[in-house]
Design a protein around this motif. Sequence first.
Motif, PDB file in Angstrom:
ATOM      1  N   GLY A  22      -9.681 -27.843 -21.476  1.00  9.62           N
ATOM      2  CA  GLY A  22     -10.069 -29.049 -20.741  1.00  9.62           C
ATOM      3  C   GLY A  22      -9.927 -28.899 -19.236  1.00  9.62           C
ATOM      4  N   PHE A  23      -8.830 -28.289 -18.790  1.00  7.00           N
ATOM      5  CA  PHE A  23      -8.612 -28.085 -17.356  1.00  7.00           C
ATOM      6  C   PHE A  23      -9.660 -27.133 -16.790  1.00  7.00           C
ATOM      7  CE2 PHE A  23      -6.347 -26.021 -13.782  1.00  7.00           C
ATOM      8  CZ  PHE A  23      -6.101 -27.149 -13.018  1.00  7.00           C
ATOM      9  N   ARG A  24      -9.938 -26.064 -17.520  1.00  8.36           N
ATOM     10  CA  ARG A  24     -10.945 -25.100 -17.070  1.00  8.36           C
ATOM     11  C   ARG A  24     -12.320 -25.750 -16.964  1.00  8.36           C
ATOM     12  NH1 ARG A  24     -12.039 -19.061 -19.453  1.00  8.36           N
ATOM     13  NH2 ARG A  24     -13.933 -18.635 -18.291  1.00  8.36           N
ATOM     14  N   GLU A  25     -12.668 -26.565 -17.939  1.00  6.05           N
ATOM     15  CA  GLU A  25     -13.971 -27.236 -17.918  1.00  6.05           C
ATOM     16  C   GLU A  25     -14.095 -28.158 -16.711  1.00  6.05           C
ATOM     17  OE1 GLU A  25     -17.810 -28.181 -18.991  1.00  6.05           O
ATOM     18  OE2 GLU A  25     -16.528 -26.588 -19.749  1.00  6.05           O
ATOM     19  N   GLY A  26     -13.021 -28.878 -16.414  1.00 10.29           N
ATOM     20  CA  GLY A  26     -13.039 -29.766 -15.252  1.00 10.29           C
ATOM     21  C   GLY A  26     -13.229 -29.017 -13.952  1.00 10.29           C
ATOM     22  N   CYS A  28     -12.197 -18.799 -13.277  1.00 16.39           N
ATOM     23  CA  CYS A  28     -11.048 -18.495 -14.134  1.00 16.39           C
ATOM     24  C   CYS A  28     -10.945 -16.982 -14.310  1.00 16.39           C
ATOM     25  CB  CYS A  28     -11.200 -19.177 -15.488  1.00 16.39           C
ATOM     26  SG  CYS A  28      -9.769 -18.944 -16.557  1.00 16.39           S
ATOM     27  N   VAL A  29      -9.743 -16.436 -14.097  1.00 19.02           N
ATOM     28  CA  VAL A  29      -9.548 -14.995 -14.237  1.00 19.02           C
ATOM     29  C   VAL A  29      -8.815 -14.646 -15.529  1.00 19.02           C
ATOM     30  CG1 VAL A  29      -9.644 -14.533 -11.777  1.00 19.02           C
ATOM     31  CG2 VAL A  29      -7.449 -15.053 -12.846  1.00 19.02           C
ATOM     32  N   GLY A  30      -8.373 -15.644 -16.274  1.00 20.60           N
ATOM     33  CA  GLY A  30      -7.695 -15.395 -17.532  1.00 20.60           C
ATOM     34  C   GLY A  30      -7.084 -16.670 -18.080  1.00 20.60           C
ATOM     35  N   ASP A  85      -5.524 -19.869 -16.237  1.00 20.94           N
ATOM     36  CA  ASP A  85      -5.367 -21.066 -17.055  1.00 20.94           C
ATOM     37  C   ASP A  85      -4.168 -20.903 -17.993  1.00 20.94           C
ATOM     38  OD1 ASP A  85      -5.907 -23.528 -18.123  1.00 20.94           O
ATOM     39  OD2 ASP A  85      -7.814 -22.966 -19.044  1.00 20.94           O
ATOM     40  N   LEU A  86      -2.985 -21.379 -17.552  1.00 21.94           N
ATOM     41  CA  LEU A  86      -1.777 -21.332 -18.380  1.00 21.94           C
ATOM     42  C   LEU A  86      -1.743 -22.525 -19.315  1.00 21.94           C
ATOM     43  CD1 LEU A  86       0.971 -20.309 -15.818  1.00 21.94           C
ATOM     44  CD2 LEU A  86       0.075 -18.944 -17.688  1.00 21.94           C
ATOM     45  N   PHE A  87      -1.185 -22.341 -20.500  1.00 24.30           N
ATOM     46  CA  PHE A  87      -1.092 -23.412 -21.497  1.00 24.30           C
ATOM     47  C   PHE A  87      -2.467 -24.058 -21.656  1.00 24.30           C
ATOM     48  CE2 PHE A  87       2.772 -23.348 -18.829  1.00 24.30           C
ATOM     49  CZ  PHE A  87       3.612 -22.704 -19.713  1.00 24.30           C
ATOM     50  N   SER A  88      -3.449 -23.239 -21.918  1.00 23.69           N
ATOM     51  CA  SER A  88      -4.848 -23.627 -21.809  1.00 23.69           C
ATOM     52  C   SER A  88      -5.356 -24.591 -22.874  1.00 23.69           C
ATOM     53  CB  SER A  88      -5.726 -22.382 -21.807  1.00 23.69           C
ATOM     54  OG  SER A  88      -5.507 -21.625 -22.963  1.00 23.69           O
TER      55      SER A  88
END
Length: 65
Positions: free
Chosen positions: A29-33, A42-44, A22-25
Amino acid sequence: MVQSMPFFQRKKVVTGTIYFFDLFSGIGGFREGLTRAGGFVCVGHCEADAYADRNYRTLFETKGE
């Protein structure tokens, strides 16, 4: 006579797990989606803003990433 299905109607089933970083996290929000969609791990993550990073770490279990 058998008619073939148009390419845009064919469904491909992806099995397995997709790992992402997750870059520029922001606050995640992107990870949750992707988590809600299923099949993603997600690895980081990377976030320059200290406040956003603190919130991200509060919302998600980040140990071991």
